[in-house]
Scaffold this motif. Structure first.
Motif, short mmCIF file in Angstrom:
data_model
loop_
_atom_site.label_atom_id
_atom_site.label_comp_id
_atom_site.label_asym_id
_atom_site.label_seq_id
_atom_site.Cartn_x
_atom_site.Cartn_y
_atom_site.Cartn_z
N ARG A 12 10.20 4.75 3.04
CA ARG A 12 10.17 4.38 1.61
C ARG A 12 10.66 2.95 1.40
N LEU A 13 11.69 2.55 2.15
CA LEU A 13 12.21 1.18 2.03
C LEU A 13 11.13 0.17 2.38
N TYR A 14 10.46 0.36 3.51
CA TYR A 14 9.42 -0.58 3.94
C TYR A 14 8.21 -0.54 3.01
N ASP A 15 7.79 0.66 2.63
CA ASP A 15 6.64 0.79 1.74
C ASP A 15 6.87 0.13 0.39
N SER A 16 8.12 0.09 -0.05
CA SER A 16 8.44 -0.51 -1.36
C SER A 16 8.53 -2.03 -1.29
N PHE A 66 7.26 -13.93 3.43
CA PHE A 66 7.94 -13.37 4.59
C PHE A 66 8.09 -11.88 4.32
N GLY A 67 7.56 -11.05 5.19
CA GLY A 67 7.66 -9.61 4.97
C GLY A 67 7.64 -8.84 6.27
N ALA A 68 8.19 -7.63 6.21
CA ALA A 68 8.24 -6.75 7.36
C ALA A 68 7.18 -5.67 7.22
N LYS A 69 6.38 -5.52 8.24
CA LYS A 69 5.35 -4.47 8.29
C LYS A 69 5.78 -3.45 9.33
N ALA A 70 6.23 -2.30 8.88
CA ALA A 70 6.64 -1.23 9.79
C ALA A 70 5.39 -0.52 10.30
N GLU A 71 5.36 -0.23 11.59
CA GLU A 71 4.19 0.37 12.20
C GLU A 71 4.47 1.75 12.81
N GLN A 72 5.67 1.95 13.33
CA GLN A 72 6.02 3.23 13.93
C GLN A 72 7.46 3.57 13.58
N PHE A 73 7.71 4.86 13.37
CA PHE A 73 9.03 5.36 13.02
C PHE A 73 9.39 6.49 13.99
N PHE A 74 10.62 6.47 14.48
CA PHE A 74 11.11 7.50 15.38
C PHE A 74 12.53 7.88 14.99
N HIS A 80 19.90 8.50 13.30
CA HIS A 80 19.24 7.25 13.67
C HIS A 80 17.73 7.29 13.42
N VAL A 81 17.22 6.16 12.93
CA VAL A 81 15.78 5.96 12.80
C VAL A 81 15.45 4.61 13.42
N PHE A 82 14.48 4.62 14.35
CA PHE A 82 13.99 3.40 14.97
C PHE A 82 12.67 3.03 14.31
N VAL A 83 12.51 1.74 14.02
CA VAL A 83 11.28 1.25 13.42
C VAL A 83 10.74 0.12 14.29
N LEU A 84 9.49 0.25 14.70
CA LEU A 84 8.80 -0.83 15.40
C LEU A 84 7.81 -1.44 14.43
N GLY A 85 7.72 -2.76 14.45
CA GLY A 85 6.78 -3.41 13.56
C GLY A 85 6.74 -4.90 13.80
N HIS A 86 6.30 -5.62 12.79
CA HIS A 86 6.29 -7.08 12.89
C HIS A 86 6.56 -7.70 11.53
N TYR A 87 7.13 -8.90 11.60
CA TYR A 87 7.26 -9.73 10.41
C TYR A 87 6.02 -10.61 10.34
#
Length: 130
Positions: A12-16, A66-74, A80-87
């Motif tokens: 939700r944080l990334y999507d917002s 400048f923004g973060a695009k989250a691609e995978q969540f674990f 703990h939540v791990f997020v892989l993505g790119h800026y």
């Protein structure tokens, strides 16, 4: 809070796009924001007000976007939540950069309490050279 609920909250944080109403609701008052050495404005920030003012404020002065695009969540356990993505960034001088990141979030009492970030700082530093 289960792993699925934690992942849903982080997603939700990334999507917002880190909308103020979302950050106000889900960030812990004593949030710790730990940015890897070498990244622009790297360091450890305490509290969302400091993150917004002292981390994002100076960073955004250098960028058109400048923004973060989250691609995978674990989720690894109950906290703990791990997020892989790119800026994706576009500098004021017109350079662009796509920078891979990993974010490790720690959840406490249903709030985001700690972020540890690691990213390819070199790519972003090169884009800033203009």
């Amino acid at each position: 809070m289960s792993d699925n609920a934690n992942i849903t909250m982080v997603r939700r944080l990334y999507d917002s796009g880190m909308a103020p109403e979302v950050t106000a609701e889900i960030m812990a008052p004593d949030l710790v924001w730990d940015i890897t050495p070498g990244f622009p404005n790297s360091g450890v920030y305490h509290g969302w007000d400091s993150v917004a003012r002292d981390f994002f404020g100076p960073i955004m002065a250098n960028y058109e976007t400048f923004g973060a695009k989250a691609e995978q969540f674990f989720g690894d356990d109950e906290v703990h939540v791990f997020v892989l993505g790119h800026y994706h960034a576009e500098t004021k001088t017109g350079n662009t950069a796509d920078v891979r990141f990993i974010h490790l979030w720690t959840v406490r009492d249903g709030k985001l309490a700690h972020l540890t970030q690691a990213a390819d700082s070199h790519v972003l530093q090169e884009a800033l050279k203009g």
